[in-house]
Design a protein around this motif. Sequence first.
Motif, PDB file in Angstrom:
ATOM      1  N   MET A 197       0.829  -1.208   0.000  1.00 19.40           N
ATOM      2  CA  MET A 197       0.000   0.000   0.000  1.00 19.40           C
ATOM      3  C   MET A 197       0.860   1.254   0.000  1.00 19.40           C
ATOM      4  N   SER A 198       1.952   1.237   0.750  1.00 21.87           N
ATOM      5  CA  SER A 198       2.853   2.386   0.757  1.00 21.87           C
ATOM      6  C   SER A 198       3.500   2.582  -0.622  1.00 21.87           C
ATOM      7  N   LEU A 203      -0.549   4.837  -0.952  1.00 17.13           N
ATOM      8  CA  LEU A 203      -1.719   4.864  -0.085  1.00 17.13           C
ATOM      9  C   LEU A 203      -1.359   5.082   1.380  1.00 17.13           C
ATOM     10  N   THR A 239      -0.754   6.944   4.954  1.00 13.26           N
ATOM     11  CA  THR A 239      -1.468   8.019   5.661  1.00 13.26           C
ATOM     12  C   THR A 239      -0.490   9.184   5.882  1.00 13.26           C
TER      13      THR A 239
END
Length: 52
Positions: free
Chosen positions: A44-45, A49, A51
Motif C-alpha cells: 500500500m505504501s 496509499l 497516511t
Amino acid sequence: MRKKHESGAPAQKPLWKRMTWLVLIWSASVLALGIVAWLLRQFMSAAGLATP
C-alpha cells in the motif's frame, strides 16, 4: 506403539505437551498474520496509499 486404555482408545498425551502444541500453533498463526499485514502495508505504501 501407543498404550491403549482398556476401552481400546489410545492414551491421551500429557497436558503440558498438548498445551505446548496449542501455544506453538497459536504463535505461528499470529506471526503469519503479522507478516501478511506488514506485506500489505508495504504494498500500500508503494502504491501511494500511506497516511499523512
